[in-house]
Design a protein around this motif. Sequence first.
Motif, mmCIF file in Angstrom:
data_model
loop_
_atom_site.group_PDB
_atom_site.id
_atom_site.type_symbol
_atom_site.label_atom_id
_atom_site.label_comp_id
_atom_site.label_asym_id
_atom_site.label_seq_id
_atom_site.Cartn_x
_atom_site.Cartn_y
_atom_site.Cartn_z
ATOM 1 N N PHE A 17 0.840 -1.116 0.007
ATOM 2 C CA PHE A 17 -0.071 0.046 0.013
ATOM 3 C C PHE A 17 0.886 1.106 0.026
ATOM 4 O O PHE A 17 0.194 2.274 0.003
ATOM 5 C CB PHE A 17 -0.902 0.123 1.290
ATOM 6 N N GLY A 18 2.124 1.108 0.012
ATOM 7 C CA GLY A 18 2.783 2.361 -0.047
ATOM 8 C C GLY A 18 2.874 3.308 -1.032
ATOM 9 O O GLY A 18 2.852 4.476 -1.059
ATOM 10 N N SER A 19 2.553 2.864 -2.472
ATOM 11 C CA SER A 19 2.250 3.636 -3.438
ATOM 12 C C SER A 19 1.050 4.787 -3.314
ATOM 13 O O SER A 19 0.831 5.585 -3.816
ATOM 14 C CB SER A 19 2.090 2.759 -4.803
ATOM 15 N N LEU A 20 0.319 4.275 -2.462
ATOM 16 C CA LEU A 20 -0.965 5.263 -2.207
ATOM 17 C C LEU A 20 -0.616 6.420 -1.386
ATOM 18 O O LEU A 20 -1.342 7.379 -1.331
ATOM 19 C CB LEU A 20 -1.928 4.467 -1.482
ATOM 20 N N GLY A 21 0.720 6.472 -0.662
ATOM 21 C CA GLY A 21 1.233 7.559 0.063
ATOM 22 C C GLY A 21 0.287 8.067 1.040
ATOM 23 O O GLY A 21 -0.522 7.338 1.839
ATOM 24 N N ASP A 22 0.087 9.508 1.058
ATOM 25 C CA ASP A 22 -0.932 9.922 2.661
ATOM 26 C C ASP A 22 -2.335 9.644 2.052
ATOM 27 O O ASP A 22 -3.040 10.044 3.088
ATOM 28 C CB ASP A 22 -0.374 11.340 2.634
ATOM 29 N N ASN A 23 -2.521 9.378 0.933
ATOM 30 C CA ASN A 23 -4.162 8.987 0.498
ATOM 31 C C ASN A 23 -4.532 8.004 1.167
ATOM 32 O O ASN A 23 -5.727 7.772 1.459
ATOM 33 C CB ASN A 23 -4.211 8.928 -1.087
ATOM 34 N N SER A 31 -10.906 -9.215 11.750
ATOM 35 C CA SER A 31 -10.132 -9.426 12.936
ATOM 36 C C SER A 31 -8.565 -8.685 13.112
ATOM 37 O O SER A 31 -8.054 -8.820 13.860
ATOM 38 C CB SER A 31 -10.209 -10.524 13.654
ATOM 39 N N VAL A 32 -8.340 -7.928 11.969
ATOM 40 C CA VAL A 32 -6.982 -7.384 11.778
ATOM 41 C C VAL A 32 -7.195 -5.910 11.442
ATOM 42 O O VAL A 32 -8.223 -5.669 10.511
ATOM 43 C CB VAL A 32 -5.910 -7.981 11.104
ATOM 44 N N VAL A 33 -6.217 -4.921 11.673
ATOM 45 C CA VAL A 33 -6.193 -3.602 10.897
ATOM 46 C C VAL A 33 -4.795 -3.155 10.977
ATOM 47 O O VAL A 33 -3.838 -3.567 11.820
ATOM 48 C CB VAL A 33 -7.065 -2.515 11.826
ATOM 49 N N ALA A 34 -4.749 -2.266 9.938
ATOM 50 C CA ALA A 34 -3.216 -1.529 9.891
ATOM 51 C C ALA A 34 -3.645 0.062 9.492
ATOM 52 O O ALA A 34 -4.624 0.309 8.876
ATOM 53 C CB ALA A 34 -2.470 -2.038 8.607
ATOM 54 N N ALA A 35 -3.140 0.783 10.065
ATOM 55 C CA ALA A 35 -3.404 2.537 9.903
ATOM 56 C C ALA A 35 -2.045 2.985 9.437
ATOM 57 O O ALA A 35 -0.852 2.557 9.916
ATOM 58 C CB ALA A 35 -3.701 3.169 11.326
ATOM 59 N N ASN A 36 -2.347 3.979 8.625
ATOM 60 C CA ASN A 36 -1.073 4.627 8.046
ATOM 61 C C ASN A 36 -0.936 6.087 8.799
ATOM 62 O O ASN A 36 -1.964 6.974 8.739
ATOM 63 C CB ASN A 36 -1.313 5.069 6.603
ATOM 64 N N LEU A 37 0.072 6.069 9.703
ATOM 65 C CA LEU A 37 0.529 7.301 10.495
ATOM 66 C C LEU A 37 1.432 7.843 10.105
ATOM 67 O O LEU A 37 2.459 7.503 10.231
ATOM 68 C CB LEU A 37 0.234 6.824 12.002
ATOM 69 N N ASP A 38 1.073 8.688 9.304
ATOM 70 C CA ASP A 38 2.365 9.809 8.601
ATOM 71 C C ASP A 38 3.406 8.840 7.800
ATOM 72 O O ASP A 38 4.369 9.023 8.237
ATOM 73 C CB ASP A 38 3.177 10.574 9.787
#
Length: 152
Positions: A17-23, A31-38
């Motif tokens: 998902f890195g190509s999505l950047g700050d978007n 039952s799992v989650v990942a959040a993009n924090l800066d």
Amino acid sequence: MISFFVNPDDSSIPAVFGSLGDNAIGVIGESVVAANLDGNWVGSLTEVANDDGYWLKVFSGTDFETQGSPSGSISYALNSGNNLISYPYAIAQNIDALSGSGLFGIAGEGVAAINVNGSWFGSLETLEGGSGYWFVATEAFDFSYNEPSSDE
């Protein structure tokens, strides 16, 4: 809702998902989650799997593609209740191709269908490559999609 019908070379959340950047806001699985924090991905979801479905949350609509090797046939161990799973083929498949035994309903992004005596009713008619689906099972059982043909 998304899934991966290819196996990415690097299935880690930052690589996929890195190509999505700050978007990118985050990714939610069963039952799992990942959040993009800066730009730093945190949470219990550390890598994607080709048998799971995901909710990808973004600030604004964007195209999202992955590269890798086709995953092909997958066997799923469905639990009684809700199961967020992938659709493992690039070729779309009509929902009528699914055996209704043990399935109460299926929901996708903005569409759903219910199984009534082996027949499917609702707005979900076709399973699409790259989409994830909630399968609602009336009992625990092993499941595999029928392999679609290119003429469906």
